[in-house]
Each structure stands twice: as structure tokens, then as C-alpha cells.
Design a protein around this motif. Sequence first.
Motif, PDB file in Angstrom:
ATOM      1  N   MET A 476       6.001   1.579  71.188  1.00  0.00           N
ATOM      2  CA  MET A 476       6.547   1.724  69.841  1.00  0.00           C
ATOM      3  C   MET A 476       6.036   3.022  69.212  1.00  0.00           C
ATOM      4  O   MET A 476       4.838   3.305  69.234  1.00  0.00           O
ATOM      5  CB  MET A 476       6.151   0.537  68.968  1.00  0.00           C
ATOM      6  N   LEU A 477       6.976   3.805  68.667  1.00  0.00           N
ATOM      7  CA  LEU A 477       6.658   5.069  68.004  1.00  0.00           C
ATOM      8  C   LEU A 477       6.785   4.868  66.502  1.00  0.00           C
ATOM      9  O   LEU A 477       7.767   4.296  66.028  1.00  0.00           O
ATOM     10  CB  LEU A 477       7.615   6.167  68.466  1.00  0.00           C
ATOM     11  N   TYR A 478       5.808   5.376  65.752  1.00  0.00           N
ATOM     12  CA  TYR A 478       5.806   5.258  64.297  1.00  0.00           C
ATOM     13  C   TYR A 478       5.858   6.673  63.712  1.00  0.00           C
ATOM     14  O   TYR A 478       4.967   7.483  63.956  1.00  0.00           O
ATOM     15  CB  TYR A 478       4.564   4.522  63.822  1.00  0.00           C
ATOM     16  N   VAL A 479       6.913   6.942  62.931  1.00  0.00           N
ATOM     17  CA  VAL A 479       7.153   8.301  62.459  1.00  0.00           C
ATOM     18  C   VAL A 479       7.145   8.341  60.931  1.00  0.00           C
ATOM     19  O   VAL A 479       7.954   7.666  60.284  1.00  0.00           O
ATOM     20  CB  VAL A 479       8.509   8.844  62.954  1.00  0.00           C
ATOM     21  N   PRO A 480       6.265   9.141  60.312  1.00  0.00           N
ATOM     22  CA  PRO A 480       6.342   9.357  58.868  1.00  0.00           C
ATOM     23  C   PRO A 480       7.305  10.507  58.564  1.00  0.00           C
ATOM     24  O   PRO A 480       7.356  11.499  59.288  1.00  0.00           O
ATOM     25  CB  PRO A 480       4.907   9.732  58.502  1.00  0.00           C
ATOM     26  N   SER A 481       8.082  10.362  57.494  1.00  0.00           N
ATOM     27  CA  SER A 481       9.028  11.422  57.139  1.00  0.00           C
ATOM     28  C   SER A 481       9.285  11.401  55.639  1.00  0.00           C
ATOM     29  O   SER A 481       8.900  10.462  54.936  1.00  0.00           O
ATOM     30  CB  SER A 481      10.349  11.253  57.905  1.00  0.00           C
ATOM     31  N   ARG A 482       9.949  12.440  55.173  1.00  0.00           N
ATOM     32  CA  ARG A 482      10.271  12.536  53.746  1.00  0.00           C
ATOM     33  C   ARG A 482      11.730  12.919  53.577  1.00  0.00           C
ATOM     34  O   ARG A 482      12.317  13.598  54.426  1.00  0.00           O
ATOM     35  CB  ARG A 482       9.356  13.548  53.050  1.00  0.00           C
ATOM     36  N   THR A 483      12.315  12.484  52.467  1.00  0.00           N
ATOM     37  CA  THR A 483      13.721  12.754  52.161  1.00  0.00           C
ATOM     38  C   THR A 483      13.768  13.646  50.923  1.00  0.00           C
ATOM     39  O   THR A 483      13.680  13.160  49.793  1.00  0.00           O
ATOM     40  CB  THR A 483      14.482  11.449  51.906  1.00  0.00           C
ATOM     41  N   VAL A 484      13.869  14.943  51.134  1.00  0.00           N
ATOM     42  CA  VAL A 484      13.870  15.916  50.048  1.00  0.00           C
ATOM     43  C   VAL A 484      14.983  16.919  50.303  1.00  0.00           C
ATOM     44  O   VAL A 484      15.063  17.511  51.386  1.00  0.00           O
ATOM     45  CB  VAL A 484      12.511  16.643  49.942  1.00  0.00           C
ATOM     46  N   VAL A 485      15.831  17.111  49.302  1.00  0.00           N
ATOM     47  CA  VAL A 485      16.933  18.060  49.415  1.00  0.00           C
ATOM     48  C   VAL A 485      16.400  19.486  49.328  1.00  0.00           C
ATOM     49  O   VAL A 485      15.461  19.776  48.581  1.00  0.00           O
ATOM     50  CB  VAL A 485      17.966  17.807  48.300  1.00  0.00           C
ATOM     51  N   ALA A 486      17.006  20.373  50.116  1.00  0.00           N
ATOM     52  CA  ALA A 486      16.690  21.806  50.050  1.00  0.00           C
ATOM     53  C   ALA A 486      17.949  22.573  49.694  1.00  0.00           C
ATOM     54  O   ALA A 486      19.075  22.108  49.926  1.00  0.00           O
ATOM     55  CB  ALA A 486      16.153  22.289  51.392  1.00  0.00           C
ATOM     56  N   VAL A 487      17.760  23.764  49.134  1.00  0.00           N
ATOM     57  CA  VAL A 487      18.869  24.689  48.914  1.00  0.00           C
ATOM     58  C   VAL A 487      18.746  25.818  49.927  1.00  0.00           C
ATOM     59  O   VAL A 487      17.737  26.528  49.950  1.00  0.00           O
ATOM     60  CB  VAL A 487      18.865  25.269  47.490  1.00  0.00           C
ATOM     61  N   LEU A 488      19.749  25.960  50.776  1.00  0.00           N
ATOM     62  CA  LEU A 488      19.800  27.070  51.726  1.00  0.00           C
ATOM     63  C   LEU A 488      20.586  28.190  51.067  1.00  0.00           C
ATOM     64  O   LEU A 488      21.822  28.202  51.078  1.00  0.00           O
ATOM     65  CB  LEU A 488      20.468  26.637  53.029  1.00  0.00           C
ATOM     66  N   SER A 489      19.863  29.109  50.450  1.00  0.00           N
ATOM     67  CA  SER A 489      20.482  30.185  49.681  1.00  0.00           C
ATOM     68  C   SER A 489      19.830  31.502  50.062  1.00  0.00           C
ATOM     69  O   SER A 489      18.597  31.599  50.085  1.00  0.00           O
ATOM     70  CB  SER A 489      20.307  29.923  48.183  1.00  0.00           C
ATOM     71  N   VAL A 490      20.640  32.507  50.385  1.00  0.00           N
ATOM     72  CA  VAL A 490      20.094  33.801  50.794  1.00  0.00           C
ATOM     73  C   VAL A 490      20.605  34.912  49.896  1.00  0.00           C
ATOM     74  O   VAL A 490      21.667  34.816  49.282  1.00  0.00           O
ATOM     75  CB  VAL A 490      20.431  34.112  52.272  1.00  0.00           C
ATOM     76  N   ALA A 491      19.811  35.966  49.838  1.00  0.00           N
ATOM     77  CA  ALA A 491      20.164  37.152  49.059  1.00  0.00           C
ATOM     78  C   ALA A 491      19.434  38.334  49.659  1.00  0.00           C
ATOM     79  O   ALA A 491      18.517  38.186  50.481  1.00  0.00           O
ATOM     80  CB  ALA A 491      19.781  36.967  47.590  1.00  0.00           C
TER      81      ALA A 491
END
Length: 642
Positions: A476-491
Motif C-alpha cells: 500500500m502506497l500513501y501519498v500526501p498532496s495538495r489541491t491549489v490552482v496556479a496561473v500559467l502566465s508568461v510575459a
Amino acid sequence: MIKTKRVLSALALSVGSLMCASSAWSQHGTDVSQGDWPDYNGNMAAQRYSPLDQINADNVADLEIAWRLPTGDFGDNPEYNATFTPLEVDGVLYTTIGSQRDVVAIDATSGEVLWQWESIDSQERYDNAPRKGSGRGLAIWRDGDESRLLVITPGFYLVSLDAETGTLDPEFGNNGIIDMQEGLRLGPGREDIDIGSSMPPFVMNNVVVVGPAMAVSMRPPSMANVKGDVRAYDVRTGEHLWTFHTIPRPGEFGYDTWLEGSADYTGNTGVWAPMSGDPELGHVYLPVEAPTGDRYGGDRPGDNLFGTSLVAVDIETGERQWHYQIIRHDIWDWDNPAAPILADLPNGRKIVMQVTKQAYVYTFDRETGEPIWPIEDLPVPAGDVPGEWYAATQPFPTKPAGFDRQGITEDDLIDFTPELRAAALEAIQPFRLGTNLYSPPSVRGAEDGTQGTLSLPSATGGANWEGAALDPETGMLYVPSRTVVAVLSVAKNENSDIDYSMALGVRVPRAMGLPIVKPPYGRITAIDMVEGEHEWMVANADTPSIIADNPALEGVDLPRTGVETRSGLLLTKTLLFAGEGTGGGPYLRAHDKQTGEIVAEIEMPGTQTGQPFTYEHNGKQYIAMVVSGQGQPSELVAYALP
């Protein structure tokens, strides 16, 4: 100057030791089955597992602080978010500590500091280092009565210390030191040397392997940079044994995947995450990061092998045994963030697993590199950033399913109330929706009026350096993770010769002060790696007050939302321990491994920021970790039963 000195801690007490079977994953003359913690992730397989069971479901709620060691007296400046994880061998803890990354030996039962080695970096070398502070830890090597500690300083020296005394090993390198800045492949036109490491080196089969890290490459000063080659040395003498070119040279395998000669000048593509290895196969597994330019790669057209790849190399020779490129032409900063995890599953399979920022577990036969389950090559959308080169397809595992949210649609937006739903829909109007996992970045102020592309997961995951934990008995594998939106914006960055980089001033939208997507915002997922199926998922924390007390949620019966962090995990014979990670609350929870149910909740002096680990000495089991927060310097805290 190099100094070794005695320091006494004014803090507490305790005792511990164990007798168990030997593990196949250790060559230190000790292992987790003997009650020690001799590797950064417990063992060379990076499983973060110990068979200790003195602390169990019946008594875990009785844990008390056995001793505490504040870190504020180490280094020139206190660290308020230390993330190191000590090793423990024969009743002694060894760890990096302090802002200059000193090394200390600590009595594992009392917290008394036995000796301290002061780091050797000059002020200039330290000031120019891209990865400062105490780092994540060190490595140990033992052969009979000999024992050495291997550490990488912020200024990028590899140092070997006598584990008994903390003095430099005169037989290794230049009186115990190897200057890792020598022999680099530097980027043309770059005067700075942007290279270092915050992770421990990896030691196996009498070889020490060093993977480098650079500064974050969201807004690189140039399209050129130093190349992240992986180098190996004889652990006794410091003799250089091999170099693996993560960016191939002309004529080497993979050079043709860098079009227009871009391999000659681009950089990064290091191994900043921890490594793992199979001592019997002689394979060390390299989780390679992305090339220069975390958001734009138009100046490095092509698939860019070995960028964002898992590579198995021979520990003796550095020869590539197999590889798998997890992302072609990475422009998401989804480089491999954690040590690959090795396991001998109950069904007889010998596998290696790479958890990723994009929330997949890529799983392979660790000898051949053959995928355990099919990986489909699927079309992904191209973007419209001028000059960018786009891979037409990316590899998607068929099993296990993603362990966190992937891609964002309107169905992912919060809908606790009609007002919040409307606010979320309005908040996303200035942006494109990254409905595909690999929806690419877009230009701030594009022709369609958008400011960037919303993406899930973010550049910091999904999974990240905390990795995951594997139960070798059950698979059994136990994985911690997070749900956070990112903005992929370049200039355009006027201070760089790269055409585009991360745009400034573009923020992730929120709805009435809340995240725009549904919870949980942090989670722990249990995955049966024998079948490739998810078993359970729980939020990593209670609902924080910043969400629960939001006026827009008055009268709403909220689920347990978790927090936007990744938990540090530790598995024992009977329990799964989880903190809340950087930015979370000061709690350590013990979970039932089979169901995820919380067995006990322990309030700590600070938030878990270093990885939890366990050991036993003189008959007593301890659980320890670095905690941080509440305006105080980080401290190392050890728990035991009364």
C-alpha cells in the motif's frame, strides 16, 4: 575555519533499542528492522517505513515530549521553517542544522548535542548559493568500525566527516572536502555559478552520488545556465568515478531530442530531489528535473531528454540502464520532486514508483524499466505563445488513477451557495481554463484578452519533496498532496535574454476570499500498488478558521476541507503518522492504515516541517521531527510513551 566543538543542550531526557530482522535495503550495518533510521527516507528504497510497534493504536494517544532541541542557537540567523530530517544509528542522531548548514551529533534519548561541525563555506560562496539554510539532511556510510557522514554545503562542497568525532576525513578528497564547482559545464555568457543542493547525497555500494539544484527558474536571467550533471565518487577516497550528463553532449544518447543545438547552451535538468537505489541490481534511480525556463522553452525546442525523466544508472559506472521521460518539453515546472520508491510487492513484482507533481504514480519494473500498467501516449493541446515549441503528446498512466485533481473545468468550482458559485464563475473570466492536464501557459494580455491559463495541480504539486510512504508488507502506497490552482502566465522579462518567463502581477483568482475550487485542499490517498487501485482518501487536516469563519459560508455545513499543504508521512507496523506540513497546524495524527480513520491527534509545539521519523534505543521507541511556527525558531522534537 573548520571547527569541531562540544555543545550541551539544556533540554530533557529519555532512552531506547531494538532487535529485529535485517532489511534488504540497507548497507550501513544497520537498518529500520534493527530500530534505526539510517537513510533520509528510512532506507535506500525510500519507503519511509519502520516495523517498530511499541507505539500502537492502543497507546499512541499517550505520547509525550521526551526532549526538545531548539535550532535558534545554530548559525548566524535563526531558521523559522527548517525542513531537515535527521538520521539515527545506534542511539545517535546525525543532522544538518542552522542557517549555514552545520552538522551535529545528538544523543537520541536526551537531545544532548555531542559534537558540532561548523560549515566551511566562505562568505562569498555562501552569499552566492542558490540553496541556503540547513537543507534536508545528510547521508551515512559504515564499514565495520568505520563510519562517515556525507553532506553538501550551501556553497556546493561535498564533505566527509568522521561520525564519531565530527572531524574531517583526511582520506577523502582534499582533506575531507571536494569542491563541486570544479568540473561544471557552465552556460555560455553566464558569469554566476547557479548551482548547489539542499538534499542529502545518496550513498550505496561504497559510492556517493551527488545531484545538483539551481535557483528556481520561473524568471531565469538567461536561456543559458550551468548543466545539472550527476556525479559520483568513491566514498572512501573521494575519487571521481563517473558523470551522468542529464543534458547529453554531441554524440550521446538523447542529444537529438534537443533541436537546433539547444543542448549546447541550455541548463538546469538537475536532480534536486532525493535519490534511491537497489544495492543488489546496482541501480541508482535519478528523478531528473526540467531544463532552464520553467514556463517557456522556445529556445530549447524538442522533447529535451533527460528533462523530467526517471533514469536508472549503474552505481559503479554511471551507465544508463533505462529511462522513461515523464514529461516531454516540460513548461509546467512539473519536474520529478521526490525519491523514486522501490518495493518487492506481495505478488512478486519488483517495482519502482515515481510520484509526481501532476498527481500520477508512474510505475515500472525496476530492473527493465517496463511499465507495470500501460502508459498511453495521448494528444495534448498546443498553445499560442510566440516562439514556443509544443510536444504533440504526453504519457498518461492507465493505473493508478491520479491521486489529486488534474485539469480544471467549471465543474471543479465551489458551489457551497449560489452566490459563491456565481462569484467563482466571475473570478475565472480573465483566464483560460486548463481543462487538459497539459494545457500550456499563455501570454498575459493575449489577443483574446485573457491574463493566463488556470491549471491544476500547481507547480508545487500534487506531490512534492515530501514524497510518499510504502508499506512493504501490503504494497500500500500513501501519498500526501495538495489541491491549489496556479496561473500559467508568461510575459517578456526585459532583464533576460529569454523570450518569455513567468509574468508578474497575475494572481490566482479567489471567490469571496475562498479558493475557487472545491475541497479537499490537502489530502492523503492510499493506493493498493498490487492492483493499482485507490483504497481510501482523507483530508489532511480539519477545516481552517480562515475558511470556516468566512461570512460567505454562514449556515453552510462544510466538509472537512484539509489545508493547502502536503503532510509529512511516516509508516510503522500498525499506524500511519501524518503532520500537516509547512503552512498547516501544529498537529500530528495517527491514522489506521487500512481505513484512514484518525486514531489519535497530538498537539505539538509547532507545525511539522521536517519529515517525521522513528527509532528505538534502550527499549524505547521515539517519533521525532522538526517543527516550526508561532514566531519561534524551528526545533527538533522527540516523542515517546511515558
